[in-house]
Design an enzyme around this catalytic site. Structure first.
Site, PDB file in Angstrom:
ATOM      1  N   LYS A  54       0.888  -1.183  -0.098  1.00 25.63           N
ATOM      2  CA  LYS A  54      -0.128  -0.123   0.014  1.00 25.63           C
ATOM      3  C   LYS A  54       0.773   1.380  -0.056  1.00 25.63           C
ATOM      4  O   LYS A  54       0.937   2.387  -0.695  1.00 25.63           O
ATOM      5  CB  LYS A  54      -0.925   0.134   1.239  1.00 25.63           C
ATOM      6  CG  LYS A  54      -2.001  -1.011   1.029  1.00 25.63           C
ATOM      7  CD  LYS A  54      -2.857  -1.380   2.475  1.00 25.63           C
ATOM      8  CE  LYS A  54      -3.884  -2.165   2.053  1.00 25.63           C
ATOM      9  NZ  LYS A  54      -4.668  -2.451   3.364  1.00 25.63           N
ATOM     10  N   GLN A  98      -4.635  -1.467   9.488  1.00 26.84           N
ATOM     11  CA  GLN A  98      -5.033  -2.612   9.114  1.00 26.84           C
ATOM     12  C   GLN A  98      -5.529  -3.585   9.962  1.00 26.84           C
ATOM     13  O   GLN A  98      -5.126  -3.563  10.947  1.00 26.84           O
ATOM     14  CB  GLN A  98      -3.237  -2.931   8.674  1.00 26.84           C
ATOM     15  CG  GLN A  98      -3.240  -4.069   7.959  1.00 26.84           C
ATOM     16  CD  GLN A  98      -3.653  -4.116   6.487  1.00 26.84           C
ATOM     17  OE1 GLN A  98      -3.575  -3.194   5.972  1.00 26.84           O
ATOM     18  NE2 GLN A  98      -4.311  -5.445   6.303  1.00 26.84           N
ATOM     19  N   ASP A 121     -11.382   3.077   4.089  1.00 23.12           N
ATOM     20  CA  ASP A 121     -11.691   1.594   4.119  1.00 23.12           C
ATOM     21  C   ASP A 121     -13.191   1.477   4.081  1.00 23.12           C
ATOM     22  O   ASP A 121     -13.863   0.660   3.731  1.00 23.12           O
ATOM     23  CB  ASP A 121     -11.250   0.843   5.245  1.00 23.12           C
ATOM     24  CG  ASP A 121     -10.240  -0.043   4.891  1.00 23.12           C
ATOM     25  OD1 ASP A 121      -9.858  -0.159   3.878  1.00 23.12           O
ATOM     26  OD2 ASP A 121      -9.430  -0.603   5.982  1.00 23.12           O
TER      27      ASP A 121
END
Ligand code: NDP
Length: 296
Positions: A54, A98, A121
């Protein structure tokens, strides 16, 4: 094998190029650099690989990448304090924590501490509610990537029968909402669904997000259907570790009209959509026009 293979790797490269182009214009015309902060707690090797990837791709499209690695024993208070700092940081337009988090940390509490406008997200309860009510939101990256590929392949999705196998909060449910938003007739199937194969055979669009290697065979596929395989499963075969989806590729491809492979299908689109979401969040924060075709 008659199916068209939907090349997620090539599509993701196209999305990244679009993002990079928009980022370059933002810098030139407004002096703005979109920034993505990724928070990793602990040393899970798979998560470390994702986070590295990422960060690398964020920099490649011209954005600023901020990585925060915290020890596995980090307290909730410490993590929440970091999120509060990132929420207040004007250089950070997107925040991603994460998952999975170590078990002593409450994931819902942590995710809901992120400013919804920076929740790239799309897991914050506000974004879930906005998506569910058809309002502008941050959309979870994996389902967004699937939607982009479906729109690209099919054009309009209106009136098509879509079956989503899996009802998780991160894939199945938001995927179903997005398909509904594009006027599909949507069925969400799960582990208690009766005669799953028959349900799936009714689908013009079949999305598999189950987490069971090669469970969806050609018998589940309506001739000509578009099959999107979200699954990522590591299996041992012929003494080697292999990556396979939730769909048995060969038998499904023999029946489907189009299918995404694993690897090289949905996977690469997920990070591309994370970058797209960060750009969208930045544009919204600055009151600037959003990039076209990169949101739901
Ligand atoms: P979850 O384990 O959270 O959810 C799996 C879903 O599948 C559940 O709703 C479960 O039903 C359903 N299910 C399990 N077994 C069956 C069965 N035998 N028949 C019908 N339904 C079943 O998984 P995720 O949604 O997080 O992930 C799904 C897959 O997608 C995984 O392989 C994961 O690795 C992959 N993934 C890939 C991403 C990418 O970037 N490509 C990103 C995220 C996930 P029930 O609710 O009844 O238990």
């Amino acid at each position: 094998m008659g199916a068209t293979i939907i090349d997620g790797k090539a599509f993701a490269a196209k999305v990244r190029a679009q993002v990079a182009d928009h980022v370059a214009r933002l810098k030139l015309e407004h002096g703005i650099t979109p920034g993505l902060a990724v928070v990793l707690v602990g040393e899970d090797p798979a998560s470390e690989v994702y986070v590295r990837s990422k960060g690398k791709q964020t920099v490649e499209v011209g954005m600023a990448s901020f990585e925060h690695k915290l020890p596995a024993l980090t307290t909730e208070a410490h993590l929440l304090a970091l999120i509060a700092r990132l929420n207040a940081d004007p250089e950070v337009h997107g925040i991603l924590v994460q998952l999975p988090l170590p078990s002593h940390l409450n994931s819902d509490l942590v995710i809901n501490a992120i400013d919804p406008a920076k929740d790239v997200d799309g897991f914050h309860i506000s974004n879930v509610g906005l998506l569910g009510t058809g309002q502008k939101s941050m959309v979870p990256c994996t389902p967004l990537g699937c939607l982009m590929m479906l729109r690209d392949h099919l054009g309009s999705l209106s009136g098509l029968n879509a079956v989503v196998v899996g009802r998780s909060n991160i894939v199945g449910k938001p995927m179903a909402q997005l398909l509904l938003g594009d006027s599909c007739t949507v069925t969400i199937a799960h582990s208690r669904t009766k005669d799953l194969a028959a349900v799936c055979r009714g689908a013009d669009i079949l999305v598999a997000a189950v987490g069971r290697p090669e469970m969806i065979t050609g018998d589940y596929v309506k001739p000509g259907a578009v099959v999107i395989d979200v699954g990522i499963n590591r299996i041992e075969r012929d003494g080697k570790t292999k990556l396979v989806g939730d769909v048995e590729f060969a038998s499904a491809a023999a029946v489907a009209g189009a299918i995404t492979p694993v690897p090289g299908g949905v996977g690469p689109m997920t990070i591309a959509c994370l970058l797209a979401n960060t750009l969208t969040a930045c544009c919204r924060a600055k009151g600037l026009a959003e990039p076209q075709g990169l949101t739901a």
